[in-house]
Structure formats: C-alpha cells, structure tokens
Motif scaffolding. Structure first.
Motif, short mmCIF file in Angstrom:
data_model
loop_
_atom_site.label_atom_id
_atom_site.label_comp_id
_atom_site.label_asym_id
_atom_site.label_seq_id
_atom_site.Cartn_x
_atom_site.Cartn_y
_atom_site.Cartn_z
N ALA A 101 -35.00 13.95 -12.10
CA ALA A 101 -36.41 13.89 -11.71
C ALA A 101 -37.16 12.78 -12.42
N ASP A 102 -36.48 12.11 -13.38
CA ASP A 102 -37.20 11.14 -14.19
C ASP A 102 -36.99 9.69 -13.75
N ILE A 103 -36.24 9.45 -12.67
CA ILE A 103 -36.00 8.06 -12.26
C ILE A 103 -37.06 7.63 -11.25
N ALA A 104 -37.32 6.34 -11.24
CA ALA A 104 -38.35 5.79 -10.35
C ALA A 104 -37.87 5.80 -8.91
N LYS A 105 -38.81 5.65 -7.98
CA LYS A 105 -38.47 5.68 -6.55
C LYS A 105 -37.51 4.55 -6.18
N ALA A 106 -37.69 3.38 -6.78
CA ALA A 106 -36.80 2.26 -6.46
C ALA A 106 -35.36 2.58 -6.84
N GLU A 107 -35.16 3.21 -7.99
CA GLU A 107 -33.81 3.58 -8.41
C GLU A 107 -33.28 4.73 -7.56
N ARG A 108 -34.17 5.63 -7.14
CA ARG A 108 -33.73 6.74 -6.27
C ARG A 108 -33.25 6.18 -4.92
N ASP A 109 -33.99 5.22 -4.36
CA ASP A 109 -33.57 4.59 -3.10
C ASP A 109 -32.24 3.87 -3.27
N ARG A 110 -32.10 3.21 -4.40
CA ARG A 110 -30.84 2.51 -4.67
C ARG A 110 -29.68 3.49 -4.77
N ALA A 111 -29.92 4.61 -5.43
CA ALA A 111 -28.86 5.63 -5.55
C ALA A 111 -28.51 6.22 -4.19
N GLN A 112 -29.51 6.43 -3.33
CA GLN A 112 -29.26 6.94 -1.98
C GLN A 112 -28.42 5.95 -1.18
N HIS A 113 -28.73 4.67 -1.33
CA HIS A 113 -27.96 3.64 -0.64
C HIS A 113 -26.53 3.60 -1.16
N ALA A 114 -26.37 3.68 -2.46
CA ALA A 114 -25.02 3.68 -3.04
C ALA A 114 -24.23 4.90 -2.57
N ARG A 134 -31.64 8.83 5.61
CA ARG A 134 -32.64 9.07 4.56
C ARG A 134 -33.21 7.77 3.98
N LEU A 135 -32.66 6.63 4.43
CA LEU A 135 -33.12 5.35 3.91
C LEU A 135 -34.20 4.72 4.77
N ASP A 136 -34.69 5.43 5.79
CA ASP A 136 -35.81 4.93 6.57
C ASP A 136 -37.03 4.76 5.66
N ASP A 137 -37.81 3.74 5.94
CA ASP A 137 -39.01 3.44 5.15
C ASP A 137 -38.69 3.11 3.70
N THR A 138 -37.51 2.51 3.48
CA THR A 138 -37.13 2.03 2.15
C THR A 138 -36.72 0.56 2.28
N PRO A 139 -36.55 -0.14 1.17
CA PRO A 139 -36.08 -1.53 1.26
C PRO A 139 -34.70 -1.67 1.88
N TYR A 140 -33.96 -0.56 1.97
CA TYR A 140 -32.60 -0.60 2.52
C TYR A 140 -32.57 -0.19 4.00
N GLU A 141 -33.72 -0.08 4.63
CA GLU A 141 -33.80 0.44 5.99
C GLU A 141 -33.01 -0.42 6.99
N ASN A 142 -33.19 -1.72 6.94
CA ASN A 142 -32.52 -2.60 7.90
C ASN A 142 -31.00 -2.54 7.74
N GLU A 143 -30.55 -2.60 6.49
CA GLU A 143 -29.11 -2.52 6.24
C GLU A 143 -28.55 -1.17 6.67
N ALA A 144 -29.32 -0.12 6.44
CA ALA A 144 -28.87 1.22 6.82
C ALA A 144 -28.76 1.36 8.33
N ARG A 145 -29.70 0.81 9.06
CA ARG A 145 -29.63 0.89 10.52
C ARG A 145 -28.42 0.13 11.06
N LEU A 146 -28.12 -1.01 10.45
CA LEU A 146 -26.95 -1.77 10.88
C LEU A 146 -25.68 -0.97 10.64
N SER A 147 -25.61 -0.28 9.51
CA SER A 147 -24.44 0.56 9.21
C SER A 147 -24.36 1.74 10.18
#
Length: 388
Positions: A101-114, A134-147
């Motif tokens: 619960a203590d990590i920032a949103k950017a790191e949480r998005d990165r962990a979800q992508h990983a 779950r990566l919609d509306d994150t910096p990884y959205e475009n890459e996630a859609r391609l995958s």
C-alpha cells in the motif's frame, strides 16, 4: 530555595556529549545499512553483466532482504526471473509489489505492466488479457492494447480484435483500417463455413468500406459469389479490384479466366490482363493469357499468341519457370531425352513458384494474408519467388 547555576554549567557539556554520541551511533547505523544493500545490489549487477544469472539472482535476493521496501530491487529481481523462464517466481515478486500500500501510482502501474508481461511470456493468455486490461488510462495503455491485439489474433477472437483495433485507431496509434478489414474477412470465412452466406457477404462489404483499396475483401467476395453461382457479379468484383489494386491481379487472374468462360466479357478480361502484363510482367498473368489463347477466348481481330507468350516472357525476364513450360510441349532432336530433361527443369523450377514472406522468409505454395511463420499481415507479395 536558592537556584544553583553550577548545574546548568555542568549540564550543557553533558548534553553536548550525549548528542554527539547519539549522532555518531545513528550515522554508523545508516552507513552500515547503506553499505549492505548497495553492495549486494552492485554485486548482482556485476554478475548480470558477466552473464552469471544464477549468482545475480542470489545477490538481488540478498539486496531485497536487506531493504525490502526498495521497489527498484523487486523490479530487477522480477525481470531476472522472467528472463530465466521462472515465470511463477516473477509473478510472485510483482504481485507482492501490487499488494503493498506504500508504493506510488507510477510504480504500481509499472508492476501491473510487469505482471502482464510475466503472464504473456508464460503463455497464460487469459490472465495476461486481464492484467493488460487493468492498464487502461495508464502510461502503458498503448503498449497494453497492442499486446491484447496480439492475444486476440492468436486466439482468433476476431470480434475482439476489431474492437481493440478501432480503439487504437481512434486513439491515434496508427492506421489499422487494413488490419480491421482482415479481421472482418476472417469473420466472413467463419460465417461462410457455417453456411451463413448473407452474414458473410455483409461482413465482406463492411471490410470493403473499412479499407476501400485493400484487395482481400473484393477477392473473398468474388470467391463467395463464384461459389454461389453468381459468375457475372463475381467477375465485376474482380474487374473493380483490378482498377483499385492492379498489383493484386496475379492473385485473381486464373479466377478471372474461369469466370470469363461463361461471360460475354472475354475481350474485356483479355485486354485487362494484357495491359496488366505489359505494365508489370507476371508469371500468373502470363499463364492466364496462354490459357485464354489456347481456349480460343480471343477476339477474331487479334491473332492468338498461345504458347508464344512463354517466349515473349523470356525475352524480358530470364525465367526458368517459363522456359520449362514452353519446353514441355516442344519437340527436341533427341526426343528420348525429353522426359528426363523436363523432370529436371520441373524439379528446379518448383521452389521458384512458391510465395515468400517478406518479413521472415517463410515460403509456401499458396498465398497467405497472414504469414504462418511470423504472423505478419500482408507480408506475402502477390508474386512468386522467381519474380522477387
């Protein structure tokens, strides 16, 4: 009671000494902790650079144990596990990060992508799809859609592929109109296999509207019309195709000749094939012209060339295929050797009549819209290997 100022004079030095001792103790503790974690981290990095992944993993595990709150070490460890194919361990590392619960949103998005990459590499497509969604509306959205698009293609889930491709196109991720047309054609083939011809026809018209200059929708529609006994509409569809995509004419030249046999547009078809061959000589167009001439599908005012087309082709292109076809019906001075020579020519020319993927080099006897080897779309030129 009389106040003794001597106690104050004695207290100041004592407080200073105690503060100094406490600060030294804290500094030693901080230095000790800072030395332990980076030392293990840099040790792991050194092993990694020397391609000693087993030792690198041990060093990173030690670093994580010394400093369990450092997310960067967890990412490094998870990536190492994934590279080694230990996907379950990589998943546990990244899921542990997501549970914190203590990590920032950017790191949480990165962990979800990983985590999504872990599932993809492991071949767990259902779980990967859920993690990518779950990566919609994150910096990884475009890459996630391609995958996700790759997953839907792999699973032949063409309706979902159409939906995600349209989302990507509307999000300015590129022009996916031709790819969408392919997905609609794949759906049309599935409907046709189930005998739902009207639904297949509607999908092909939609594909044609989606990508007006793409050759496949018209080719599939003409084949559907031909199978349904609609020779005249099928030929009209192919004539439209030749107008909007002349380079695809070699793919449909034999079908055009077949349809022209029962139609009064033989001259139109022959003139079209002759003009196409004149601008861009092709083995398939040449063979179709030979067939039309031999079947007498030639206007009376035009002298048929017949098999002379092979010599016409050889005058411009050094073609082993054309030479073998011309020689097949020629009389040689040593006729007893003709069968052996013809077999040798046919064997040598056979690989030259295949189609080759421009992306990976995969060769096949038939033309594919999507390469079976590398899964690329439209990577097969409408030309044989000898013509490339």
């Amino acid at each position: 009671m009389e106040f003794d100022i001597s106690w104050i004079l004695l207290g100041f030095p004592a407080a200073f000494v105690l503060g100094w001792l406490a600060s030294r103790f804290d500094l030693r503790q901080i230095r000790r902790e800072n030395r332990s974690a980076p030392k293990a981290y840099f040790k792991g990095l050194n092993f990694l650079l020397n391609e000693q992944q087993d030792k690198a993993i041990d060093a990173f595990i030690e670093a994580v144990q010394n400093d369990p709150d450092t997310a960067e070490l967890h990412f490094a460890l998870g990536n190492l596990f994934r590279r080694r194919g230990e996907y379950s361990r990589a998943v546990r590392v990244h899921e542990h990060l997501l549970q914190r619960a203590d990590i920032a949103k950017a790191e949480r998005d990165r962990a979800q992508h990983a985590l999504a990459l872990d599932f993809l590499k492991a071949g767990l497509l259902d779980r990967a799809e859920d993690a990518l969604a779950r990566l919609d509306d994150t910096p990884y959205e475009n890459e996630a859609r391609l995958s996700r698009l790759a997953i839907y293609e792999r699973a032949h889930d063409w309706p979902q592929a159409v939906q995600i491709a349209r989302q990507m196109q509307s999000n300015s991720q590129g022009d996916y109109s031709v790819r969408i047309a392919h997905y609609l054609c794949e759906q049309a083939l599935a409907q046709q296999a189930q005998g739902k011809l009207d639904a297949a026809r509607a999908l092909l018209h939609e594909a044609q509207s989606e990508a007006p200059r793409a050759p496949r929708p018209r080719i599939e529609l003409a084949q559907l019309q031909h199978k349904n006994g609609e020779s005249a509409p099928a030929l009209s569809t192919l004539l439209e195709l030749a107008a909007v995509s002349p380079s695809s004419t070699p793919l449909v030249a034999p079908l055009m000749v077949e349809l022209a046999k029962t139609d009064d547009r033989k001259a139109e078809v022959r003139n079209l094939l002759r003009a196409n061959y004149g601008s861009d000589p092709s083995l398939d167009v040449m063979q179709s012209l030979v067939q039309m001439d031999e079947l007498g599908m030639v206007p009376a005012a035009i002298p048929p060339l017949g098999r002379e087309w092979y010599l016409e082709h050889l005058a411009h292109e050094p073609s082993l295929v054309a030479a073998g076809r011309w020689l097949a019906q020629e009389t040689l001075s040593h006729e007893e050797h003709h069968p052996a020579i013809q077999r040798a020519l046919d064997t040598a020319a056979k690989p030259l009549t295949r189609y080759r993927c421009a992306a990976c080099g995969f060769e096949a006897r038939q033309h594919f819209w999507q390469c079976p080897g590398c899964q690329s779309w439209d990577s097969y030129p409408p030309r044989r290997v000898e013509e490339q």
